[in-house]
Scaffold this motif. Structure first.
Motif, PDB file in Angstrom:
ATOM      1  N   ASN A 228      20.342  28.020  -7.371  1.00  0.00           N
ATOM      2  CA  ASN A 228      19.007  27.802  -7.931  1.00  0.00           C
ATOM      3  C   ASN A 228      18.337  29.144  -8.214  1.00  0.00           C
ATOM      4  O   ASN A 228      18.648  30.170  -7.604  1.00  0.00           O
ATOM      5  CB  ASN A 228      18.159  26.961  -6.981  1.00  0.00           C
ATOM      6  CG  ASN A 228      17.720  27.745  -5.755  1.00  0.00           C
ATOM      7  OD1 ASN A 228      16.719  28.449  -5.775  1.00  0.00           O
ATOM      8  ND2 ASN A 228      18.502  27.635  -4.668  1.00  0.00           N
ATOM      9  N   GLN A 303      14.120  25.521 -14.259  1.00  0.00           N
ATOM     10  CA  GLN A 303      15.161  26.069 -13.403  1.00  0.00           C
ATOM     11  C   GLN A 303      14.612  26.852 -12.207  1.00  0.00           C
ATOM     12  O   GLN A 303      15.374  27.166 -11.290  1.00  0.00           O
ATOM     13  CB  GLN A 303      16.098  26.962 -14.225  1.00  0.00           C
ATOM     14  CG  GLN A 303      16.850  26.186 -15.299  1.00  0.00           C
ATOM     15  CD  GLN A 303      17.749  27.073 -16.128  1.00  0.00           C
ATOM     16  OE1 GLN A 303      18.695  27.658 -15.609  1.00  0.00           O
ATOM     17  NE2 GLN A 303      17.464  27.188 -17.415  1.00  0.00           N
ATOM     18  N   LEU A 306      12.096  23.636 -10.386  1.00  0.00           N
ATOM     19  CA  LEU A 306      12.971  22.521 -10.014  1.00  0.00           C
ATOM     20  C   LEU A 306      12.265  21.178 -10.117  1.00  0.00           C
ATOM     21  O   LEU A 306      12.513  20.260  -9.330  1.00  0.00           O
ATOM     22  CB  LEU A 306      13.554  22.724  -8.605  1.00  0.00           C
ATOM     23  CG  LEU A 306      14.328  24.043  -8.394  1.00  0.00           C
ATOM     24  CD1 LEU A 306      14.824  24.145  -6.961  1.00  0.00           C
ATOM     25  CD2 LEU A 306      15.481  24.161  -9.390  1.00  0.00           C
TER      26      LEU A 306
END
Length: 384
Positions: A228, A303, A306
């Motif tokens: 992530n 991204q 989230l």
């Protein structure tokens, strides 16, 4: 600023009768401790119909009419607005490569609108960055300029949590030869009479409310997917809450995270968007430039955040998952870590703003902020 011991239940300021529920909500939050000190404002059709404040700027000192506070990422709307004003004046092409204006910017795929919509891939710094380097704008800007993006520019969004202000600052310096803070003051805050600062002048530091850090327990790092982008964005540099209220953090212009104002000044500056580019006889944007805000640049899971986001040029667009209280339609908005928010509604010609010093666990939404936004728009509807 006069030091007094305020009654935490007292709400000062004025509002039109239809906006009394907004006053009542602020009073309840001050009484319950949900807010320590706060301000809320609504501008509708060019009129300041609600201008309310109360509580404490710091323990034992009243939140005054001219108190200002750090509003974190609400600051990004001021950076965006400055870039849009330059575009409207023909000095900046939103569809041009950033490198056309910032010669040391290495990646020619990245367009101006990519920077403004969090789709450039420059979500943070790849090279290790200290807090001292973060505050050195030319240095931190150039570190970004020479790095590779974290994902294909324009392929989606990755929230430029801290880097946004540096990127727009570097861009504006390339266009004007001046730092973003100076250009914002000249082109936006000054003409509109908005008491909002990208870097607080030393003589105004006494007006700043102290932030109270949110309670722990916001992000479960162990639950985040592998690879992530949230973690590398958050930890480089990892900001210390103990530094939030220092003069060093207040006086430097970090236009992604440390603008200072109050609800009135936020609403005043941003109402030029909700009023189709002109408010109070001051036109900063043409209707055509305002329309560009609503060109969707990304629509999907961000991204870094989230969570699903819809990004226009310079602003978030309505997305019920990320911002359940923001109404649909021709609306653009953004919020700040801990709870501050601004919402521009072009159909109703309304701007709503909230700024406070007691932070809560809030990235894009929280119960307290949602209640202010919902109540404000219920009042707008009641006013007819």
């Amino acid at each position: 600023m006069t030091a007094t011991t305020p009654d935490p239940h007292t709400v000062l300021g004025d509002c039109a009768p239809a906006y009394a529920p907004l006053r009542d909500l602020l009073a309840r939050n001050l009484s319950s401790g949900a807010d320590l000190g706060a301000s809320v404002a609504v501008i509708r059709d060019g009129e300041l119909v609600a201008d309310l404040w109360g509580g404490e700027a710091r323990p034992g000192e009243a939140w005054q009419e001219d108190t200002i506070v750090r509003v974190w990422s609400v600051t990004k709307t001021m950076a965006s607005l400055t870039a849009l004003v330059l575009a409207d004046r023909g000095e900046l092409d939103l569809d041009a490569p950033v490198a056309d204006y910032w010669p040391s910017f290495a990646d020619e795929r990245i367009l101006v609108r990519h920077l403004l919509s969090h789709t450039s891939g420059m979500s943070g710094w790849t090279e290790r960055l200290s807090t001292e380097a973060l505050l050195d704008l030319p240095l931190a800007n150039e570190m970004l300029a020479r790095q590779e993006p974290w994902f294909e520019p324009g392929s989606g969004s990755g929230y430029h949590m801290v880097s946004y202000g540096h990127l727009v600052d570097g861009l504006v310096r390339g266009v004007t030869g001046k730092p973003l803070a100076e250009v914002f003051a000249e082109l936006v805050a000054g003409p509109l009479g908005a008491d909002f600062h990208l870097g607080v002048p030393e003589g105004e530091l006494g007006r700043c409310a102290d932030l109270e850090a949110p309670p722990p327990g916001g992000i479960d790092v162990s639950a985040l997917p592998e690879g992530n982008l949230m973690i590398p964005t958050l930890v480089n540099p990892k900001l210390d809450p103990a530094e939030f209220n220092t003069a060093q953090m207040r006086t430097v212009s970090l236009a992604g995270i440390n603008g200072h104002g109050n609800a009135r000044s936020i609403a005043r500056a941003q109402s030029v968007v909700s009023h189709d580019g002109e408010v109070g006889g001051v036109r900063l944007l043409s209707p055509a430039t305002v329309e560009r805000i609503f060109e969707v640049q990304a629509d999907g899971v961000d991204q870094v955040l989230l969570t699903p986001m819809r990004w226009g040029i310079g602003y978030g667009l309505p997305q019920p998952v990320a911002a359940p209280a923001v109404p649909g339609g021709r609306v653009c908005w953004w919020t700040g870590y801990g709870g501050a928010i601004v919402v521009n509604d072009l159909e109703r010609r309304v701007t709503v703003a909230y700024a406070m010093n007691r932070m809560t666990q809030h990235m894009t939404s929280s119960e307290r902020t949602d209640a202010y936004v919902r109540t404000a728009f219920e009042c707008v509807e009641a006013a007819g």
